[in-house]
Design a protein around this motif. Structure first.
Motif, PDB file in Angstrom:
ATOM      1  N   LEU A 156     -25.107 -15.913   6.829  1.00 31.96           N
ATOM      2  CA  LEU A 156     -24.420 -15.218   5.740  1.00 31.96           C
ATOM      3  C   LEU A 156     -23.132 -15.075   6.216  1.00 31.96           C
TER       4      LEU A 156
ATOM      5  N   LYS B  71     -18.320 -11.858   3.018  1.00 36.26           N
ATOM      6  CA  LYS B  71     -18.247 -11.996   1.749  1.00 36.26           C
ATOM      7  C   LYS B  71     -16.832 -12.743   1.573  1.00 36.26           C
TER       8      LYS B  71
ATOM      9  N   GLN C 156     -24.287 -12.224  -3.377  1.00 35.57           N
ATOM     10  CA  GLN C 156     -24.827 -11.895  -2.038  1.00 35.57           C
ATOM     11  C   GLN C 156     -26.250 -12.627  -1.906  1.00 35.57           C
TER      12      GLN C 156
ATOM     13  N   PHE D  24     -26.520 -16.258  -1.749  1.00 33.38           N
ATOM     14  CA  PHE D  24     -26.140 -16.577  -0.509  1.00 33.38           C
ATOM     15  C   PHE D  24     -27.128 -16.178   0.636  1.00 33.38           C
ATOM     16  N   ILE D  25     -27.968 -15.111   0.598  1.00 34.12           N
ATOM     17  CA  ILE D  25     -28.966 -14.763   1.469  1.00 34.12           C
ATOM     18  C   ILE D  25     -30.081 -15.902   1.024  1.00 34.12           C
TER      19      ILE D  25
ATOM     20  N   LEU E 206     -26.020 -12.542   9.870  1.00 30.05           N
ATOM     21  CA  LEU E 206     -25.350 -11.814   8.721  1.00 30.05           C
ATOM     22  C   LEU E 206     -24.324 -11.171   8.836  1.00 30.05           C
TER      23      LEU E 206
ATOM     24  N   PRO F  85     -23.040  -8.131   5.338  1.00 31.04           N
ATOM     25  CA  PRO F  85     -23.695  -8.482   4.136  1.00 31.04           C
ATOM     26  C   PRO F  85     -23.511  -7.234   3.113  1.00 31.04           C
TER      27      PRO F  85
END
Lengths: 273, 276
Positions: B100, B103, B166, B169-170, B183, B186
């Motif tokens: 991930l 962002k 988010q 995307f996880i 990650l 996150p």
């Protein structure tokens, strides 16, 4: 209407329009999403320089166009990847340098050659059976590879670094995409010409972009729009004695503005929790 | 100048309560063209472990994740992932590492649905040439259920809120069926309630799916209660161990300088909250 469709040259032109419109619109989806629009413009002019050199040397135009187009697409791709300079600068240099080469090659010719200008502005109504076969062959290669690796190309267009991190050999696919863009441009040189092919790569995909929020639907819409405007452009140019390339491109531009006006993306979205 | 020795209350090697080491940094250094990014890192992360990576801005946290993904080979030393040198990491290895990234803004007009975005996570596992099958579609559905986004399957990704994106995307990372989940910040850019929801989700995934998790965060207070071990970076690995062992006034002051405060309740306040 039906009568003139029996004319051999018009049948060939319509088939060329379907192939060119379809293949440009399909690859155009990735060109638009991956932001490669100006690589397309630079490659088109490089391919034209290849054609001019072929006529100067008396060689076959297509291999020269492919070599020049591929060389320019790969060099620009490498420059983008390594971030040595801003992409618009490197494309601007290759764009003008290859155009200068084309003008130089034309200037070195002893006699005026109208066929060369056919590749600059397109001459779809004079497509021969052999040229149509070549166009069909290249279009089959491009469409076949796009279909085979659709999921990889979509991932690349969305997020190249994530694609690489997720186990997709994204760098190789990026260069394969550049190769397919160059081949598509060469396929389209005879149909719409080096100047207008850029529009056929961008406009159907940009129109489809306005109409959907799904990658797969964008591809379907783009191909449908590309084929329809190309066929309609050929028929209009025949009916009203207009130059074909501009007829196709202006029709596509009109459809684009209608799509922008009607785009569901322009409508206010309901708030999501 | 003598480099500070890391304050290790634990040795570098992985906790033996967990499985065998999946990630092994051995005196590994990484450079960007403009200078060193990480120096002399020795660290093992075991199968099923949850490691939090903290440190000030530019301390090399993201570089550590990119190195584990095989996107940055070490200039000296070695990094082994799944017993394979990271520079030789093949596509099938990468397909076992869910990632991930920090962002990034999704263009609200980019034509991609939630389903299409999560299905991309299957690309490495499906392999070239092949098309997703029924099993892949079922995995996508389960991944969306895992993050509570199953009702948004056909929604445009760009129309979702930051926290929902988010989660998607996880889900994409989970759809890879990863053994390791990386990650990077996150919880950045999402509201406080959603931050806690996302962290609860990560904790649940760690416990239920026994994922090895490496979570990078600039927010020490969010990560400290979750991670089994913390790795404190500032180009070098300054400290490694439990939160109690790493988050001491002395160690934090040495790494963050005067910009850090520790409250009586053990809360850590860093004056500069920006990160890169």
């Amino acid at each position: 209407m039906v009568d003139f469709l029996t004319l051999g040259f018009l049948q060939r032109s319509l088939m060329a329009a379907v192939l060119t419109g379809g293949v440009c619109a399909a690859i155009g989806v990735f060109v638009v999403l991956r932001g490669l629009a100006f690589i397309g413009a630079g490659t088109a002019h490089a391919a034209f320089a290849g054609v001019a050199l072929a006529y100067l040397l008396g060689g076959p135009p297509m291999p020269f166009a492919i070599a020049f187009g591929l060389g320019t697409a790969w060099i620009t791709g490498l420059l983008e990847e390594r971030g040595r300079m801003k992409l618009d600068v490197s494309i601007g240099i290759s764009y003008t340098a290859t155009m200068a080469l084309a003008i130089l090659f034309i200037g070195l010719m002893k006699t005026y050659n109208a066929e060369v200008y056919g590749y600059l502005f397109g001459s779809i109504l004079s497509v021969t059976a052999d040229e149509l076969k070549l166009t069909a062959g290249l279009a089959a290669v491009v469409i076949g590879l796009l279909a085979l690796f659709a999921k990889e190309f979509f991932f690349l267009a969305f997020d190249q670094e994530m694609a690489e991190a997720s186990g997709v050999p994204a760098r190789r696919f990026f260069f394969l995409l550049l190769t397919l863009v160059a081949l598509t441009i060469v396929v389209s040189l005879k149909t719409v010409g080096a100047i207008l092919v850029f529009a056929l790569l961008l406009i159907p995909a940009a129109t489809a972009y306005q109409l959907t929020s799904s990658l797969h639907r964008m591809m379907a819409y783009s191909v449908a729009i590309g084929v329809l405007v190309s066929v309609a452009g050929v028929l209009l140019s025949f009916q009203f004695d207009l130059p074909t390339g501009p007829a196709i491109v202006l029709l596509a531009t009109g459809v684009f503005f209608v799509a922008v006006a009607l785009s569901p993306k322009r409508a206010p979205k309901p708030a999501l929790s | 100048m003598a480099h500070p020795r890391p304050a290790h209350t634990h040795p570098h090697h992985a906790d033996h309560e967990h499985g065998k080491p999946l990630i092994r940094f051995d005196h590994a250094s990484f450079r960007y063209p403009q200078g060193p990014a990480l120096e002399d890192i020795t660290l093992e992360i075991a199968d099923g472990e949850f490691v939090g990576v903290i440190g000030p801005n530019g301390s090399g946290k993201t570089t550590m994740l990119r190195a584990i993904l095989g996107l940055m080979p070490p200039t000296t030393g070695s990094l082994q992932i799944f017993d394979c040198a990271c520079q030789n990491l093949r596509c099938h290895h990468r397909a076992r590492i869910g990632y991930l990234p920090q962002k990034r803004t999704v263009d609200p007009n980019f034509p991609i649905t939630v389903h299409e975005a999560v299905l991309m996570g299957r690309s490495g596992a499906i392999g070239l040439w092949k098309r997703p099958g029924k099993a892949d579609l079922a995995i996508v559905r389960h991944a969306l259920e895992d993050v509570g986004m199953e009702d948004y399957d056909d929604h445009p990704l760009g129309a979702l809120s930051g926290g929902q994106q988010q989660r998607v995307f996880i889900a994409r990372a989970l759809a890879q069926h990863p053994q390791i989940l990386l990650l990077d910040e996150p919880t950045t850019g999402i509201d406080t309630t959603t931050q806690h929801n996302v962290l609860d989700l990560i904790q649940r995934l760690h416990e239920e799916l026994h994922l090895t998790i490496v979570l990078v965060s600039h927010d020490i207070n969010l990560i400290a209660p979750l991670a089994e071990r913390l790795a404190l970076l500032k180009t070098r690995l300054y400290a490694l161990g439990s939160a109690k062992q790493v988050l001491t006034k002395e160690i934090l002051a040495r790494v963050y300088g005067p910009q850090i405060l520790t409250t009586d309740t053990g809360h850590v306040i860093v004056a500069d909250h920006h990160h890169n």
